[in-house]
Design a protein around this motif. Structure first.
Motif, PDB file in Angstrom:
ATOM      1  N   UNK A 125       0.833  -1.203   0.000  1.00  0.00           N
ATOM      2  CA  UNK A 125       0.000   0.000   0.000  1.00  0.00           C
ATOM      3  C   UNK A 125       0.869   1.256   0.000  1.00  0.00           C
ATOM      4  N   UNK A 126       1.827   1.318   0.886  1.00  0.00           N
ATOM      5  CA  UNK A 126       2.783   2.430   0.965  1.00  0.00           C
ATOM      6  C   UNK A 126       4.160   1.821   0.691  1.00  0.00           C
ATOM      7  N   UNK A 127       4.574   1.835  -0.546  1.00  0.00           N
ATOM      8  CA  UNK A 127       5.764   1.089  -0.950  1.00  0.00           C
ATOM      9  C   UNK A 127       7.029   1.922  -0.767  1.00  0.00           C
ATOM     10  N   UNK A 128       7.339   2.213   0.498  1.00  0.00           N
ATOM     11  CA  UNK A 128       8.574   2.918   0.833  1.00  0.00           C
ATOM     12  C   UNK A 128       9.162   2.256   2.077  1.00  0.00           C
ATOM     13  N   UNK A 129      10.374   2.640   2.424  1.00  0.00           N
ATOM     14  CA  UNK A 129      11.026   2.048   3.591  1.00  0.00           C
ATOM     15  C   UNK A 129      10.458   2.615   4.881  1.00  0.00           C
ATOM     16  N   UNK A 130      10.601   1.893   6.005  1.00  0.00           N
ATOM     17  CA  UNK A 130      10.162   2.435   7.289  1.00  0.00           C
ATOM     18  C   UNK A 130      10.812   3.784   7.607  1.00  0.00           C
ATOM     19  N   UNK A 131      12.066   3.954   7.206  1.00  0.00           N
ATOM     20  CA  UNK A 131      12.744   5.227   7.455  1.00  0.00           C
ATOM     21  C   UNK A 131      12.055   6.359   6.700  1.00  0.00           C
ATOM     22  N   UNK A 132      11.617   6.081   5.458  1.00  0.00           N
ATOM     23  CA  UNK A 132      10.934   7.110   4.686  1.00  0.00           C
ATOM     24  C   UNK A 132       9.592   7.455   5.314  1.00  0.00           C
ATOM     25  N   UNK A 133       8.920   6.457   5.877  1.00  0.00           N
ATOM     26  CA  UNK A 133       7.649   6.717   6.562  1.00  0.00           C
ATOM     27  C   UNK A 133       7.871   7.621   7.764  1.00  0.00           C
ATOM     28  N   UNK A 134       8.954   7.400   8.507  1.00  0.00           N
ATOM     29  CA  UNK A 134       9.286   8.282   9.624  1.00  0.00           C
ATOM     30  C   UNK A 134       9.545   9.703   9.134  1.00  0.00           C
ATOM     31  N   UNK A 135      10.228   9.813   7.985  1.00  0.00           N
ATOM     32  CA  UNK A 135      10.521  11.127   7.423  1.00  0.00           C
ATOM     33  C   UNK A 135       9.244  11.830   6.970  1.00  0.00           C
ATOM     34  N   UNK A 136       8.279  11.069   6.438  1.00  0.00           N
ATOM     35  CA  UNK A 136       6.999  11.662   6.036  1.00  0.00           C
ATOM     36  C   UNK A 136       6.310  12.291   7.242  1.00  0.00           C
ATOM     37  N   UNK A 137       6.281  11.566   8.371  1.00  0.00           N
ATOM     38  CA  UNK A 137       5.685  12.109   9.595  1.00  0.00           C
ATOM     39  C   UNK A 137       6.419  13.372  10.025  1.00  0.00           C
TER      40      UNK A 137
END
Length: 712
Positions: free
Chosen positions: A109-121
């Motif tokens: 669904x969100x095809x990025x790394x966990x680190x990128x998800x943290x950066x999005x937040x």
């Protein structure tokens, strides 16, 4: 005064609901929205979001409806770690995202790394901090969002922590408890009272009743079937001086002074003498009701005491018959319903007079309006003729202190059995025993007085007066709203300019102390009846103004919005008395104010029927060193829709019009957005920075034209 910024965290460090909403609003792309919501409303961690696919969602049906769950896969890919609960709105958002991006059922669904998800937040948090001027938001992480999720479920929704542990990402209760507020004594007592632990309400069908009785102003005791006092609230302690534990567990006879004789608390209303802690008697009225029996066993009684003012027979007037109170409550409800349908003052006063006069034991009604010379004239009546209404208005005005008396006395007063009253109603078909004079007041504005004649014996009791006062407030509110609406729609208005040098006004004191000048740019309603002032400040620094505002009683907070070099735009949250706020409460629409050399000039528009004397008296009562500088009736220019559109077309460039229209049609301004800025830029064939540049300039021109047209 409070701190100059509203922090995004609670006193225990958790993210507040308002701060979470700011984060959602700051998300610019659909992907950012989903990341924030999956963390804050589903309790997912970044690695779990990164493993999520549309196939992981499940649906379960119960007798109460359909629920959505999410099978969260284990970190090692071996099985399911847990089932998270998904709110319906989040599930709908996921579906739309999947459809718009054509994501297959087994794709990420969100095809990025966990680190990128943290950066999005983190990026959303930075944007939210800039949007609302709250630096606390910059530190928000995905961990904070998960903590917010836990606190919402446990503290706000009251869900069993074991359930929260089951649907959340925590290893155990100890891990979960790190995200929750500490438990104090009040929280312990509240939780125990909700359980079967003995206390007020234990064994009753509705435990909430116990908490309600604990806080009500009237004196309340609960007596068990054997006549023992099982419970006494703070109201009883205040009335008699007895501590609660002094009377609980004792025979109810000890509540009364002297020999109470045979007591049947549920026999009906009665006048009694309670025993004060000093031994002195306390005259009171007693009302009681039996607690329904269960399984053939009596449930005891709930007894309410109301202090009787005075000991003469006339003091019994404070005791209103239960039927009278029920009637007053019904009248209040019916009148409120009628007010919601009224569109002008005539409909309001006619509806009020008709509804009240139709109820027993009210014989007739009239409404008197204050005039410019301070007298009162009847503007509506029911149950009497016009001449009687005029005479009654004069009696009511005299009873309230001469003239209208409406500015000084906001209580419900009563005229009874006087010679003036008898003379006023000598030609009426029904002669009242008493007349209630109810002020029609909302905020600082009093619109007149409602006279209610009653034929009931015993006068008008205290509780009934409170209900009638509430009725007066409802009518005053309706009249105020109609006046403000008419002000917005009027072709001509009455423009009043006031000047004051009173240092009770913050901006006057600040001007003298700092040598500064102030120019109002606009007013916006805030929360809890506050007003947001956007003020241009000159001849001082914003730090000096904000620092001075910290000590001002009328200013709740202040912050710098923009530095223009020689001037500064500062936002003030005003919760107390200031000239512009006072004129707003008096029914005006403030259009401008300036403050120079300690002189505060403020201009407001009113309807042409406004009583200028009443407005001036209301203004001067707060700011004594003031005067009415000018009064004039002005015509409002007529702005047609076509004219407004043409003025915008002349102001916007072709590219700005094209970009703005494309964004509108592509759903960019909808929530959630139908198109992201990146998608829109690709469609138009420009870069993302260029798109944002055109959009911001076009939006600024549209909003400037709109708000300047409103203020014109």
């Amino acid at each position: 005064m409070q701190a100059s910024t509203q922090g995004g965290r609670s006193g225990t460090g958790g993210l507040t609901t308002a701060a979470y909403e700011h984060l959602r609003q700051a998300a610019e792309t659909y992907r950012e929205v989903l990341v924030v919501r999956l963390c804050g409303e589903v309790g997912l961690r970044p690695p779990e979001i990164g493993r999520l696919s549309p196939d992981d969602f499940e649906r379960r049906a119960t007798g109460n409806g359909t629920h959505h769950l999410l099978a969260v896969s284990a970190a090692d890919g071996d099985g399911i770690a847990r089932h998270a609960y998904v709110p319906p709105t989040v599930r709908s958002a996921v579906r739309r995202y999947v459809n718009e991006h054509d994501i297959a059922a087994d794709e990420r669904l969100i095809d990025v790394t966990p680190r990128r998800i943290q950066m999005i937040v983190s990026e959303v948090a930075d944007r939210a901090a800039e949007m609302v001027g709250d630096e606390d938001l910059r530190t928000v992480s995905s961990r904070d969002l998960c903590r917010y999720y836990a606190r919402q479920l446990v503290h706000e929704e009251g869900i069993d922590p074991r359930v929260v542990l089951e649907v959340g990402p925590w290893e155990g209760l100890e891990s979960l408890s790190q995200h929750l507020d500490p438990v104090d004594t009040d929280a312990v007592l509240d939780a125990l009272e909700r359980s079967a632990v003995a206390g007020p309400g234990q064994g009753w069908d509705h435990p909430e009743l116990g908490r309600a009785l604990d806080t009500v102003d009237l004196a309340v005791v609960v007596v068990d079937p054997d006549g023992q006092v099982e419970y006494a609230n703070d109201g009883f302690a205040a009335l008699t001086g007895h501590a609660r534990d002094e009377v609980t567990g004792r025979d109810r006879a000890g509540l009364y002074a002297g020999d109470p004789g045979t007591i049947d608390d549920a026999a009906g209303p009665a006048r009694v003498q309670l025993r004060r802690s000093s031994g002195d008697p306390v005259p009171a009225h007693r009302f009681a009701a039996r607690i329904p029996s269960k399984h053939g066993v009596s449930g005891g009684e709930v007894v309410v005491f109301a202090e009787a003012t005075g000991t003469t027979p006339d003091a019994g007037r404070d005791q209103a018959a239960p039927g009278r109170l029920s009637t007053a409550i019904e009248v209040l409800g019916e009148t409120t319903e009628a007010l919601s349908a009224a569109s002008n003052r005539t409909e309001v006063v006619s509806a009020v007079c008709e509804r009240v006069a139709a109820a027993d034991p009210y014989a007739f009604t009239w409404i008197g309006s204050a005039t410019r010379d301070g007298s009162v004239v009847s503007s509506a009546w029911n149950g009497i003729d016009e001449s009687t209404a005029e005479r009654l208005a004069a009696v009511a005005a005299d009873a309230r202190g001469g003239g209208s008396g409406l500015d000084d006395d906001l209580r419900v007063t009563e005229v009874d059995r006087s010679e003036a009253l008898q003379a006023a109603v000598e030609e009426a078909e029904t002669v009242p025993t008493a007349i209630a004079c109810v002020p029609l007041t909302y905020g600082d504005t009093t619109h007149g007085v409602l006279g209610i004649g009653t034929t009931a014996e015993g006068g008008i009791g205290t509780e009934e007066r409170e209900l009638l006062a509430s009725l007066g407030w409802q009518v005053g509110q309706a009249l105020t709203h109609i006046e403000r609406r008419n002000l917005l729609l009027a072709d001509s208005v009455l423009e009043l300019e006031f000047q004051t040098q009173s240092e009770a006004a913050f901006f006057v004191a600040a001007s003298r102390q700092l040598g500064a000048s102030f120019d109002l740019q606009g007013l916006v309603p805030g929360e809890n009846q506050s007003l947001l002032y956007f003020v241009l400040v000159r001849d001082t620094t914003p730090d000096e103004v904000v620092s001075l505002a910290d000590d001002a009683d009328s200013i709740e907070s202040a912050r710098l919005i923009r530095d223009y070099g020689e001037s500064h735009l500062v936002e003030f949250v005003v919760a107390g008395e200031e000239p512009a706020t006072t004129l707003t409460e008096l029914g005006g629409q403030v259009t401008e104010f300036t403050v120079e050399d300690g002189i505060h000039a403020v201009t407001a528009e009113f309807t042409t029927e406004t009583d200028v004397r009443a407005v001036f008296n209301g203004f001067q009562s707060t700011f004594s060193d003031s005067n009415l500088a000018s009064k004039q009736e002005v015509e409002r220019p007529v702005q047609t829709t076509e004219g407004f559109r043409r003025s915008l077309e002349d102001d916007l460039t072709d590219k700005q019009q094209s970009v703005l229209r494309a964004a509108y049609l592509a759903g960019y301004f909808e929530w959630p957005r139908g198109s992201t800025a990146e998608e829109l830029a690709d469609s138009i064939g420009v870069s993302s920075p260029t798109l944002h540049n055109h959009l911001r300039k076009a939006q600024q021109k549209v909003l400037t034209a709109f708000f300047e047209n409103i203020d014109a």
